[in-house]
Design a protein around this motif. Structure first.
Motif, short mmCIF file in Angstrom:
data_model
loop_
_atom_site.label_atom_id
_atom_site.label_comp_id
_atom_site.label_asym_id
_atom_site.label_seq_id
_atom_site.Cartn_x
_atom_site.Cartn_y
_atom_site.Cartn_z
N LYS A 34 0.83 -1.20 0.00
CA LYS A 34 0.00 0.00 0.00
C LYS A 34 0.87 1.25 0.00
O LYS A 34 0.58 2.21 -0.72
CB LYS A 34 -0.93 0.01 1.22
N VAL A 35 1.93 1.24 0.80
CA VAL A 35 2.84 2.39 0.85
C VAL A 35 3.51 2.59 -0.51
O VAL A 35 3.56 3.70 -1.03
CB VAL A 35 3.90 2.21 1.97
N GLU A 36 3.99 1.50 -1.10
CA GLU A 36 4.65 1.59 -2.41
C GLU A 36 3.67 2.08 -3.46
O GLU A 36 4.02 2.91 -4.32
CB GLU A 36 5.23 0.25 -2.80
N TYR A 37 2.43 1.59 -3.43
CA TYR A 37 1.42 2.03 -4.39
C TYR A 37 1.17 3.53 -4.24
O TYR A 37 1.11 4.26 -5.24
CB TYR A 37 0.12 1.25 -4.18
N ASN A 38 1.03 4.00 -3.02
CA ASN A 38 0.79 5.43 -2.79
C ASN A 38 1.96 6.27 -3.30
O ASN A 38 1.76 7.34 -3.88
CB ASN A 38 0.52 5.71 -1.31
N GLU A 39 3.19 5.78 -3.09
CA GLU A 39 4.36 6.51 -3.59
C GLU A 39 4.36 6.55 -5.11
O GLU A 39 4.65 7.60 -5.71
CB GLU A 39 5.64 5.86 -3.07
N ARG A 63 1.36 11.37 -10.54
CA ARG A 63 0.74 12.70 -10.57
C ARG A 63 1.78 13.77 -10.88
O ARG A 63 1.53 14.70 -11.65
CB ARG A 63 0.05 13.00 -9.23
N GLN A 64 2.97 13.63 -10.28
CA GLN A 64 4.03 14.60 -10.55
C GLN A 64 4.45 14.56 -12.01
O GLN A 64 4.68 15.60 -12.63
CB GLN A 64 5.24 14.33 -9.65
#
Length: 62
Positions: free
Chosen positions: A33-38, A44-45
């Motif tokens: 989940k953390v990797e996906y959010n990153e 987006r950037q």
């Protein structure tokens, strides 16, 4: 049905292994989940950066 102390010990051992496996799975899921959010943030950037580049159309038949 558990009838001996040995069987009870085996069942407890198996229960502990299952609990440990579930915890390991939860830890892995949390890392994903953390990797996906990153990755989502990076995407987006990139989208924002691409939006600032003035693209022109190129003709391939030139």
């Amino acid at each position: 049905m558990i009838t001996t102390a040995k069987e009870a010990h085996q069942v407890i051992g198996e229960y502990r292994r299952v609990v440990a496996s579930i915890k390991q799975g939860q830890d892995s899921l949390n890392r994903l989940k953390v990797e996906y959010n990153e990755l989502e943030h990076l995407a987006r950037q990139i989208d924002q950066a691409l939006a600032t580049i003035p693209f022109t159309r190129w003709r391939l038949d030139c």
